[in-house]
Scaffold this motif. Structure first.
Motif, PDB file in Angstrom:
ATOM      1  N   UNK A   1      31.291  13.649  46.109  1.00  0.00           N
ATOM      2  CA  UNK A   1      32.483  12.797  46.252  1.00  0.00           C
ATOM      3  C   UNK A   1      33.734  13.437  45.655  1.00  0.00           C
ATOM      4  N   UNK A   2      33.563  14.242  44.605  1.00  0.00           N
ATOM      5  CA  UNK A   2      34.705  14.874  43.928  1.00  0.00           C
ATOM      6  C   UNK A   2      35.437  15.795  44.902  1.00  0.00           C
ATOM      7  N   UNK A   3      34.690  16.681  45.587  1.00  0.00           N
ATOM      8  CA  UNK A   3      35.334  17.621  46.512  1.00  0.00           C
ATOM      9  C   UNK A   3      35.743  16.933  47.805  1.00  0.00           C
ATOM     10  N   UNK A   4      35.093  15.785  48.088  1.00  0.00           N
ATOM     11  CA  UNK A   4      35.432  15.050  49.307  1.00  0.00           C
ATOM     12  C   UNK A   4      36.826  14.434  49.194  1.00  0.00           C
ATOM     13  N   UNK A   5      37.121  13.749  48.074  1.00  0.00           N
ATOM     14  CA  UNK A   5      38.452  13.137  47.942  1.00  0.00           C
ATOM     15  C   UNK A   5      39.524  14.228  47.919  1.00  0.00           C
ATOM     16  N   UNK A   6      39.260  15.353  47.229  1.00  0.00           N
ATOM     17  CA  UNK A   6      40.319  16.364  47.100  1.00  0.00           C
ATOM     18  C   UNK A   6      40.507  17.158  48.386  1.00  0.00           C
ATOM     19  N   UNK A   7      39.427  17.265  49.189  1.00  0.00           N
ATOM     20  CA  UNK A   7      39.581  17.895  50.507  1.00  0.00           C
ATOM     21  C   UNK A   7      40.413  17.013  51.429  1.00  0.00           C
ATOM     22  N   UNK A   8      40.076  15.720  51.473  1.00  0.00           N
ATOM     23  CA  UNK A   8      40.810  14.791  52.347  1.00  0.00           C
ATOM     24  C   UNK A   8      42.264  14.641  51.884  1.00  0.00           C
ATOM     25  N   UNK A   9      42.472  14.557  50.559  1.00  0.00           N
ATOM     26  CA  UNK A   9      43.838  14.376  50.040  1.00  0.00           C
ATOM     27  C   UNK A   9      44.693  15.613  50.331  1.00  0.00           C
ATOM     28  N   UNK A  10      44.080  16.791  50.253  1.00  0.00           N
ATOM     29  CA  UNK A  10      44.825  18.031  50.566  1.00  0.00           C
ATOM     30  C   UNK A  10      45.201  18.051  52.052  1.00  0.00           C
ATOM     31  N   UNK A  11      44.263  17.624  52.912  1.00  0.00           N
ATOM     32  CA  UNK A  11      44.559  17.578  54.354  1.00  0.00           C
ATOM     33  C   UNK A  11      45.689  16.586  54.621  1.00  0.00           C
ATOM     34  N   UNK A  12      45.715  15.491  53.842  1.00  0.00           N
ATOM     35  CA  UNK A  12      46.797  14.515  53.992  1.00  0.00           C
ATOM     36  C   UNK A  12      48.137  15.165  53.650  1.00  0.00           C
ATOM     37  N   UNK A  13      48.179  15.945  52.566  1.00  0.00           N
ATOM     38  CA  UNK A  13      49.427  16.634  52.166  1.00  0.00           C
ATOM     39  C   UNK A  13      49.834  17.655  53.228  1.00  0.00           C
ATOM     40  N   UNK A  14      48.829  18.201  53.951  1.00  0.00           N
ATOM     41  CA  UNK A  14      49.136  19.200  54.996  1.00  0.00           C
ATOM     42  C   UNK A  14      49.564  18.524  56.292  1.00  0.00           C
TER      43      UNK A  14
END
Ligand SMILES: COc1ccc(S(=O)(=O)N2Cc3cc(-c4ccc(C=O)o4)ccc3N(Cc3cncn3C)C[C@H]2Cc2ccc(O)cc2)cc1
Ligand SMILES: [Zn+2]
Length: 331
Positions: free
Chosen positions: A288-301
């Motif tokens: 879950x840790x890498x999941x939120x940060x992967x999705x949040x980074x894609x949101x910023x992109x």
């Protein structure tokens, strides 16, 4: 020339976002009692809930657990006499989990469910005479705890409860010659701590303390040929650094300095096509840790099927707006 440590993005890696798989992964994580994850993550349960629930919110999905049960669990984790919140009932309170508990309640507009004055008293109790913050009663000092303390109080609109000038003074002492930040004064710069330093200054409207272009340059230097970002020179890329580096660049108004296309390819390749979720790098185990940060980074992109995320709070922008919060962002 020194050989740069990097990874190859596998050619058969996922090239689009596996939304349904991620909803399933988050909602089923840690449920299966005989798999090793179950007991392992007790010590960070409330943090894991914040990471999972925020991931679901960003992709407009509902948690399988009902919100009242989630709120009740956060309430049960608040320690009556210190006012702090623990990761799991029966564990010691800590600022990391106190913040996650408040982030969950704020996301669901249920901050009223807990003893807010108790949380304020707890955060206040962590501030040291030099302005720094410890993580809990055992006294470990880290820039992360300054950031989490100020973020917690800002979500409760109670920044008046601490000595903010002293807190800012201490964070300034943690700034290195490369404009980066480490855990304490003179500690080596590291992308995760830079996020905490930049995030803290964004919350208190003091990003003027940073030489913006020197720090933005250091952050972009972390991008490797694979497109991935790493936390320090000579380290391997890792999807959670996508978040620490990108959100810092977003707050500094220099997001466009990074190669977004190759980074997006790297992040998408970190999805587990079988069970969903994101790993730190292609081929590893998702969490879950890498999941939120992967999705949040894609949101910023700029991913249009993911809700806009606030770079300072790592929470949905709509929640930050509802709370009337205005963290400083340089344009
Ligand atoms: C599996 O090994 C670890 C190592 C450190 C930790 S940590 O709590 O100190 N922490 C957060 C973190 C969590 C996970 C994880 C696995 C399963 C879950 C369930 O929700 O979460 C995995 C890693 C991790 N790390 C370690 C890490 C991530 N990328 C590279 N590393 C070495 C980060 C670590 C520190 C931390 C960062 C942000 C934060 O808000 C809280 C803690 C947790 C598990
Ligand atoms: Zn990581």
């Amino acid at each position: 020339a020194k050989l740069m440590k990097d990874i190859e993005v596998p050619s058969d890696a996922p090239k689009e976002i596996l939304f349904e798989k991620h909803v399933q992964f988050i909602n089923e994580y840690g449920k299966d009692e005989d798999n090793f994850e179950y007991g392992m993550t007790d010590y960070l349960r409330l943090s894991g809930m914040y990471w999972g629930l925020t991931a679901l919110e960003l992709i407009n999905a509902q948690p399988s657990q009902c919100k009242d049960n989630i709120i009740d669990y956060v309430k049960k984790c608040q320690d009556t006499n210190s006012g702090g919140i623990s990761a799991c009932t029966g564990h010691d309170p800590h600022i990391l989990h106190t913040l996650c508990g408040i982030q969950i309640l704020a996301m669901y507009d249920r901050v009223d469910a807990i003893d807010v004055e108790g949380v304020v008293k707890y955060v206040k109790s962590l501030q040291q005479p030099d302005g720094s913050f410890s993580g809990d009663k055992w006294g470990e000092i880290d820039l992360r705890f300054s950031f989490c303390s100020v973020m917690t109080l800002s979500l409760l609109n109670r920044l008046d409860a601490i000595d903010l000038e002293k807190a800012i003074e201490y964070v300034e002492k943690c700034k290195n010659f490369d404009e980066g930040f480490g855990s304490r004064p003179q500690s080596e710069s590291h992308a995760g701590l830079i996020f905490c330093g930049v995030g803290f200054l964004s919350l208190v409207n003091r990003l003027d303390i940073i030489n913006r272009d020197s720090l933005a340059w250091w952050l972009c230097e972390r991008q490797l040929p694979s497109g991935g970002l790493c936390g320090r020179p000579e380290k391997l890329p890792d999807v959670c650094y996508s978040w620490w580096v990108l959100s810092s660049l977003a707050m500094l108004g220099r997001l466009h300095w990074v190669d977004g296309d190759s980074l997006k390819t790297f992040i998408l390749a970190c999805q587990d096509a079988e069970i969903g979720g994101f790993t730190d790098r292609p081929g590893n185990v998702p969490d879950p840790f890498h999941t939120i940060f992967g999705l949040a980074a894609l949101s910023l992109l700029g991913e249009k099927h993911i809700q806009q995320v606030n770079p300072t709070y790592c929470m949905p922008q709509s929640v930050i707006e509802r709370l009337g919060l205005k963290p400083q962002i340089l344009t």
